[in-house]
Design a protein around this motif. Structure first.
Motif, PDB file in Angstrom:
ATOM      1  N   ALA A  19       0.492  12.463  -3.264  1.00  0.00           N
ATOM      2  CA  ALA A  19      -0.040  13.630  -2.558  1.00  0.00           C
ATOM      3  C   ALA A  19      -1.419  13.341  -1.972  1.00  0.00           C
ATOM      4  O   ALA A  19      -1.749  13.789  -0.860  1.00  0.00           O
ATOM      5  N   PHE A  20      -2.217  12.570  -2.697  1.00  0.00           N
ATOM      6  CA  PHE A  20      -3.551  12.210  -2.209  1.00  0.00           C
ATOM      7  C   PHE A  20      -3.463  11.359  -0.950  1.00  0.00           C
ATOM      8  O   PHE A  20      -4.186  11.595   0.037  1.00  0.00           O
ATOM      9  N   LEU A  21      -2.571  10.377  -0.935  1.00  0.00           N
ATOM     10  CA  LEU A  21      -2.418   9.523   0.239  1.00  0.00           C
ATOM     11  C   LEU A  21      -1.863  10.297   1.425  1.00  0.00           C
ATOM     12  O   LEU A  21      -2.271  10.076   2.576  1.00  0.00           O
ATOM     13  N   LEU A  22      -0.929  11.209   1.172  1.00  0.00           N
ATOM     14  CA  LEU A  22      -0.395  12.029   2.253  1.00  0.00           C
ATOM     15  C   LEU A  22      -1.450  12.988   2.800  1.00  0.00           C
ATOM     16  O   LEU A  22      -1.506  13.245   4.011  1.00  0.00           O
ATOM     17  N   ARG A  23      -2.277  13.513   1.905  1.00  0.00           N
ATOM     18  CA  ARG A  23      -3.335  14.434   2.352  1.00  0.00           C
ATOM     19  C   ARG A  23      -4.342  13.719   3.250  1.00  0.00           C
ATOM     20  O   ARG A  23      -4.827  14.284   4.238  1.00  0.00           O
ATOM     21  N   GLU A  24      -4.679  12.479   2.928  1.00  0.00           N
ATOM     22  CA  GLU A  24      -5.667  11.732   3.697  1.00  0.00           C
ATOM     23  C   GLU A  24      -5.040  10.872   4.789  1.00  0.00           C
ATOM     24  O   GLU A  24      -5.729  10.032   5.365  1.00  0.00           O
ATOM     25  N   PHE A  25      -3.766  11.078   5.060  1.00  0.00           N
ATOM     26  CA  PHE A  25      -3.104  10.247   6.077  1.00  0.00           C
ATOM     27  C   PHE A  25      -3.775  10.353   7.447  1.00  0.00           C
ATOM     28  O   PHE A  25      -3.962   9.327   8.113  1.00  0.00           O
ATOM     29  N   HIS A  27      -6.824  10.719   8.077  1.00  0.00           N
ATOM     30  CA  HIS A  27      -8.164  10.122   8.010  1.00  0.00           C
ATOM     31  C   HIS A  27      -8.146   8.743   7.361  1.00  0.00           C
ATOM     32  O   HIS A  27      -9.188   8.256   6.917  1.00  0.00           O
ATOM     33  N   ARG A  28      -6.986   8.117   7.283  1.00  0.00           N
ATOM     34  CA  ARG A  28      -6.855   6.870   6.539  1.00  0.00           C
ATOM     35  C   ARG A  28      -7.708   5.757   7.129  1.00  0.00           C
ATOM     36  O   ARG A  28      -8.311   4.968   6.380  1.00  0.00           O
ATOM     37  N   ASP A  29      -7.792   5.671   8.464  1.00  0.00           N
ATOM     38  CA  ASP A  29      -8.571   4.589   9.082  1.00  0.00           C
ATOM     39  C   ASP A  29     -10.068   4.785   8.866  1.00  0.00           C
ATOM     40  O   ASP A  29     -10.800   3.812   8.690  1.00  0.00           O
ATOM     41  N   GLU A  30     -10.521   6.024   8.831  1.00  0.00           N
ATOM     42  CA  GLU A  30     -11.940   6.285   8.626  1.00  0.00           C
ATOM     43  C   GLU A  30     -12.375   6.017   7.187  1.00  0.00           C
ATOM     44  O   GLU A  30     -13.545   5.713   6.937  1.00  0.00           O
ATOM     45  N   ILE A  31     -11.445   6.129   6.239  1.00  0.00           N
ATOM     46  CA  ILE A  31     -11.797   5.943   4.835  1.00  0.00           C
ATOM     47  C   ILE A  31     -11.580   4.503   4.383  1.00  0.00           C
ATOM     48  O   ILE A  31     -12.471   3.878   3.804  1.00  0.00           O
ATOM     49  N   TRP A  32     -10.368   3.965   4.658  1.00  0.00           N
ATOM     50  CA  TRP A  32     -10.033   2.644   4.132  1.00  0.00           C
ATOM     51  C   TRP A  32      -9.747   1.607   5.217  1.00  0.00           C
ATOM     52  O   TRP A  32      -9.640   0.419   4.898  1.00  0.00           O
ATOM     53  N   GLY A  33      -9.584   2.004   6.444  1.00  0.00           N
ATOM     54  CA  GLY A  33      -9.124   1.080   7.465  1.00  0.00           C
ATOM     55  C   GLY A  33     -10.226   0.279   8.122  1.00  0.00           C
ATOM     56  O   GLY A  33     -11.414   0.377   7.756  1.00  0.00           O
ATOM     57  N   PRO A  34      -9.873  -0.526   9.126  1.00  0.00           N
ATOM     58  CA  PRO A  34     -10.872  -1.323   9.857  1.00  0.00           C
ATOM     59  C   PRO A  34     -11.891  -0.464  10.588  1.00  0.00           C
ATOM     60  O   PRO A  34     -12.995  -0.933  10.879  1.00  0.00           O
ATOM     61  N   GLY A  35     -11.550   0.790  10.909  1.00  0.00           N
ATOM     62  CA  GLY A  35     -12.484   1.659  11.602  1.00  0.00           C
ATOM     63  C   GLY A  35     -13.420   2.419  10.699  1.00  0.00           C
ATOM     64  O   GLY A  35     -14.155   3.304  11.177  1.00  0.00           O
ATOM     65  N   SER A  36     -13.438   2.113   9.433  1.00  0.00           N
ATOM     66  CA  SER A  36     -14.318   2.809   8.494  1.00  0.00           C
ATOM     67  C   SER A  36     -15.768   2.389   8.695  1.00  0.00           C
ATOM     68  O   SER A  36     -16.054   1.220   9.017  1.00  0.00           O
ATOM     69  N   PRO A  37     -16.729   3.302   8.534  1.00  0.00           N
ATOM     70  CA  PRO A  37     -18.146   2.899   8.582  1.00  0.00           C
ATOM     71  C   PRO A  37     -18.477   1.840   7.531  1.00  0.00           C
ATOM     72  O   PRO A  37     -19.357   1.010   7.759  1.00  0.00           O
ATOM     73  N   TRP A  38     -17.801   1.917   6.387  1.00  0.00           N
ATOM     74  CA  TRP A  38     -17.948   0.847   5.388  1.00  0.00           C
ATOM     75  C   TRP A  38     -16.951  -0.249   5.765  1.00  0.00           C
ATOM     76  O   TRP A  38     -15.816  -0.261   5.353  1.00  0.00           O
ATOM     77  N   TYR A  69      -0.761   0.661   3.835  1.00  0.00           N
ATOM     78  CA  TYR A  69      -0.704   2.093   3.560  1.00  0.00           C
ATOM     79  C   TYR A  69       0.738   2.535   3.329  1.00  0.00           C
ATOM     80  O   TYR A  69       1.011   3.355   2.429  1.00  0.00           O
ATOM     81  N   ALA A  70       1.663   2.009   4.122  1.00  0.00           N
ATOM     82  CA  ALA A  70       3.074   2.327   3.900  1.00  0.00           C
ATOM     83  C   ALA A  70       3.541   1.808   2.544  1.00  0.00           C
ATOM     84  O   ALA A  70       4.304   2.474   1.838  1.00  0.00           O
ATOM     85  N   LEU A  71       3.064   0.607   2.165  1.00  0.00           N
ATOM     86  CA  LEU A  71       3.407   0.069   0.854  1.00  0.00           C
ATOM     87  C   LEU A  71       2.876   0.964  -0.263  1.00  0.00           C
ATOM     88  O   LEU A  71       3.557   1.184  -1.272  1.00  0.00           O
ATOM     89  N   ALA A  72       1.675   1.504  -0.084  1.00  0.00           N
ATOM     90  CA  ALA A  72       1.103   2.388  -1.091  1.00  0.00           C
ATOM     91  C   ALA A  72       1.918   3.666  -1.239  1.00  0.00           C
ATOM     92  O   ALA A  72       2.155   4.149  -2.355  1.00  0.00           O
ATOM     93  N   LEU A  73       2.387   4.234  -0.125  1.00  0.00           N
ATOM     94  CA  LEU A  73       3.204   5.442  -0.182  1.00  0.00           C
ATOM     95  C   LEU A  73       4.528   5.181  -0.899  1.00  0.00           C
ATOM     96  O   LEU A  73       4.943   5.964  -1.771  1.00  0.00           O
ATOM     97  N   VAL A  74       5.190   4.091  -0.540  1.00  0.00           N
ATOM     98  CA  VAL A  74       6.472   3.769  -1.155  1.00  0.00           C
ATOM     99  C   VAL A  74       6.296   3.452  -2.636  1.00  0.00           C
ATOM    100  O   VAL A  74       7.094   3.893  -3.479  1.00  0.00           O
TER     101      VAL A  74
END
Length: 338
Positions: A19-25, A27-38, A69-74
């Protein structure tokens, strides 16, 4: 021991993280992806000093991140369902650890607890009950004949493996229970040292923080009752400190109920549903199997009543109406009133 409690932990944390991964889907790039500020480079630099690891930093390509991300959902879904749990539990722990370490500054106490529980559940037999693995094993047991054969070296090896598996499982459940006890005990003792908790005004200031006010009107309404807020604050400290000392008495059910109510209040008033969900799921480790089985039976009965109320029932013939039996004369089908 506590196979059903381990199943509740598996289902709970798998469902919560899914549910957490689906909720942040979105915003996934901003949090964990290459486009994240971190950026991934900053994450790798931090890993060099902390020793952490994340599969998300192995490549900076967007396609690789989407695949992870797809692997994490599955993986979360399969772990929740209990499919090949031994292998999937390791993969689930790797996924949770990787996403947690990718942007460590976006996490809170709930994320830390999920990481710990995911690692502990690798050593438990959490797929033995209420899982697809259990369903498959039961079908195999029904289909295979029960034959008595003389013991062999292979059977002795299987017996030793089962004993070791049970030992490791029991140790894992003990570590989970000890972790929860340490968490509540340390949280309560830290609160006792604080001046605001001792005078009962800590929750008043917490309700006034803009960062933890998803519904300001609701927080303002609760803050208008200072005596009730003070009582809740004192009860929070008392229950957390007393929790490790009531585990071997019936009082633990009362304390667990109060803790669940406290976490529901945190989820609603402070806007921390992931933290509250992680804590409520962890509390299930102290519920015996007989309690969980009784809850399961009650749930099936309640669900059956709801279905009977929704689904139309087939009209049964009245008892007064006689139904002729085949092969008998019609006069013999009627019962005598005597």
């Amino acid at each position: 021991m506590s196979l059903h409690a381990a199943a509740v932990l598996r289902i709970g944390y798998g469902m919560l993280y899914l549910a957490f991964l689906l909720r942040e889907f979105p915003h996934r790039d901003e949090i964990w992806g290459p486009g994240s500020p971190w950026t991934p480079d900053l994450a790798r630099e931090l890993f060099g000093s902390t020793g952490w690891f994340s599969i998300l930093t192995l490549s900076d390509r967007p396609a690789y991140f989407e695949a992870c991300y797809a692997l994490a959902l599955v993986t979360s879904a399969l772990f929740m369902l209990g499919w090949r749990t031994r292998a999937v539990s390791v993969l689930f722990a790797l996924v949770v650890t990787s996403f947690h370490g990718r942007d460590i500054f976006m996490t809170d106490g709930g994320d830390n607890l999920i990481v710990l529980m995911a690692e502990y559940l690798m050593f438990t037999a959490c797929g033995r009950r209420w899982s697809l693995d259990a369903r498959r094993d039961s079908r195999r047991a029904v289909g295979s004949p029960n034959r008595r054969v003389p013991p062999s070296a292979g059977q002795q090896a299987v017996l030793v493996r089962q004993r070791l598996s049970a030992l490791v499982h029991n140790c894992g459940m003990f570590v989970i229970a000890a972790e929860v006890c340490f968490l509540y005990g340390s949280a309560g003792l830290y609160k006792v040292q604080g001046y605001l908790w001792r005078n009962g005004t800590a929750l008043h200031y917490v309700l006034g923080l803009d960062l933890f006010r998803p519904w300001p009107e609701l927080s303002h309404l609760a803050d208008q009752h200072p005596i009730l807020v003070a009582i809740v604050g004192y009860m929070t400290v008392l229950v957390q400190v007393a929790f490790p000392f009531v585990l071997f008495s019936r009082l633990k059910y009362v304390v667990l109920g109060l803790l669940i109510g406290m976490h529901l209040g945190i989820a609603v008033f402070l806007g921390l549903p992931v933290f509250s969900g992680a804590m409520i799921i962890a509390d299930a480790v102290f519920l015996p199997d007989r309690v969980l089985l009784s809850l399961e039976r009650g749930g099936w009965k309640f669900g059956g009543r709801i279905l009977r109320g929704i689904m139309p029932t087939r009209e049964e013939p009245s008892r007064s109406t006689s139904i002729p039996r085949p092969g008998l004369p019609e006069e013999m089908t009627h019962r005598s009133p005597m």
